[in-house]
Motif scaffolding. Structure first.
Motif, PDB file in Angstrom:
ATOM      1  N   MET A 165       0.841  -1.214   0.000  1.00 36.23           N
ATOM      2  CA  MET A 165       0.000   0.000   0.000  1.00 36.23           C
ATOM      3  C   MET A 165       0.868   1.253   0.000  1.00 36.23           C
ATOM      4  O   MET A 165       0.603   2.212  -0.706  1.00 36.23           O
ATOM      5  CB  MET A 165      -0.879  -0.001   1.251  1.00 36.23           C
ATOM      6  N   ASP A 166       1.915   1.209   0.789  1.00 34.32           N
ATOM      7  CA  ASP A 166       2.828   2.348   0.850  1.00 34.32           C
ATOM      8  C   ASP A 166       3.469   2.597  -0.508  1.00 34.32           C
ATOM      9  O   ASP A 166       3.576   3.749  -0.946  1.00 34.32           O
ATOM     10  CB  ASP A 166       3.914   2.087   1.897  1.00 34.32           C
ATOM     11  N   GLU A 167       3.859   1.529  -1.165  1.00 34.73           N
ATOM     12  CA  GLU A 167       4.496   1.679  -2.481  1.00 34.73           C
ATOM     13  C   GLU A 167       3.549   2.319  -3.489  1.00 34.73           C
ATOM     14  O   GLU A 167       3.984   3.060  -4.374  1.00 34.73           O
ATOM     15  CB  GLU A 167       4.978   0.318  -2.993  1.00 34.73           C
ATOM     16  N   VAL A 168       2.272   2.015  -3.372  1.00 34.39           N
ATOM     17  CA  VAL A 168       1.292   2.603  -4.284  1.00 34.39           C
ATOM     18  C   VAL A 168       1.200   4.115  -4.057  1.00 34.39           C
ATOM     19  O   VAL A 168       1.311   4.900  -4.994  1.00 34.39           O
ATOM     20  CB  VAL A 168      -0.095   1.955  -4.106  1.00 34.39           C
ATOM     21  N   PHE A 169       1.053   4.499  -2.795  1.00 34.69           N
ATOM     22  CA  PHE A 169       0.998   5.930  -2.471  1.00 34.69           C
ATOM     23  C   PHE A 169       2.262   6.632  -2.958  1.00 34.69           C
ATOM     24  O   PHE A 169       2.189   7.699  -3.572  1.00 34.69           O
ATOM     25  CB  PHE A 169       0.850   6.138  -0.955  1.00 34.69           C
ATOM     26  N   ARG A 170       3.403   6.014  -2.698  1.00 34.96           N
ATOM     27  CA  ARG A 170       4.668   6.584  -3.132  1.00 34.96           C
ATOM     28  C   ARG A 170       4.700   6.754  -4.652  1.00 34.96           C
ATOM     29  O   ARG A 170       5.115   7.787  -5.173  1.00 34.96           O
ATOM     30  CB  ARG A 170       5.828   5.670  -2.712  1.00 34.96           C
ATOM     31  N   ALA A 171       4.264   5.726  -5.353  1.00 29.92           N
ATOM     32  CA  ALA A 171       4.291   5.760  -6.816  1.00 29.92           C
ATOM     33  C   ALA A 171       3.382   6.865  -7.352  1.00 29.92           C
ATOM     34  O   ALA A 171       3.701   7.535  -8.343  1.00 29.92           O
ATOM     35  CB  ALA A 171       3.885   4.403  -7.381  1.00 29.92           C
TER      36      ALA A 171
END
Lengths: 104, 104
Positions: free
Chosen positions: B1-7
DNA sequence: ATAATAGGCAACCAAATGGTTGCATGTCAA
DNA sequence: TTGACATGCAACCATTTGGTTGCCTATTAT
């Protein structure tokens, strides 16, 4: 809109929003409690959330009260996420069919 | 989930998702067209989108085809944004009332 | 008045980020 | 088979980011 996405990119900031969602109107000190971060770091995060308009503040004596503003979050849902909803179902199953089409 | 927000935090990457939403299955070269960026920069962005599972790729000969995966976007909407929907209406108008309560 | 409390400001730092250039590899077409 | 095309890899660079420390200011309580 860009500032909102940027602000949401950090897990600490999302955690702060969670805290405010759980209990609105907390002071800086309250928001710092239990976090493995200095007060100044939290101040910076709250500043970023504030410029993204995700948090509104109000001075009350020597305290600064922080209030969650859910509007930008809602707008991301409406203006951005909904755009990608269509085609969700057809996405990966359709993928291979399109590929095979290319081979012809 | 964090990677999605970051992306999603980067405007260039959101633009790439937009392009894929407009036409799915584009090659790297096609996705580079008209962008003020080198191919390698685009490659990096696509890499980030790929590790966030927002883009799926498929080699087809010497071409690499890029497909949008809308699932993580949908999940952000479901698991995250919806959490903040409640209380949206009461937000800022309620704000002052809470403040006055504090004064008592 | 004065001490404690709540927060603000600024300089500094390491690491991550977004971008570049140069070169290497794999695949298709003549 | 040889050149052109599509992409991959790696080193490098400037800027941004997330965090720190040290000190200053304003408000409250004793």
């Amino acid at each position: 809109m860009d500032e909102v996405f940027r602000a949401l990119a950090d897990a600490s900031r999302r955690a702060l929003l969670d805290r405010l969602h759980a209990r609105n109107g907390q002071t800086l000190g309250e928001l710092c409690d239990g976090l493995a971060m200095t007060r100044q770091a939290v101040t910076k995060h709250l500043g970023i959330l504030e410029t993204a308009n995700l948090v509104t503040t109000l001075r009350h004596g020597r305290e600064k009260l922080h209030y969650l503003n859910p509007v930008p979050i809602h707008q991301i849902g409406e203006r951005w996420i909904k755009k990608f909803e269509r085609g969700k179902l057809t996405a990966l199953s359709e993928l291979k069919r399109q590929l095979e089409k290319r081979d012809e």
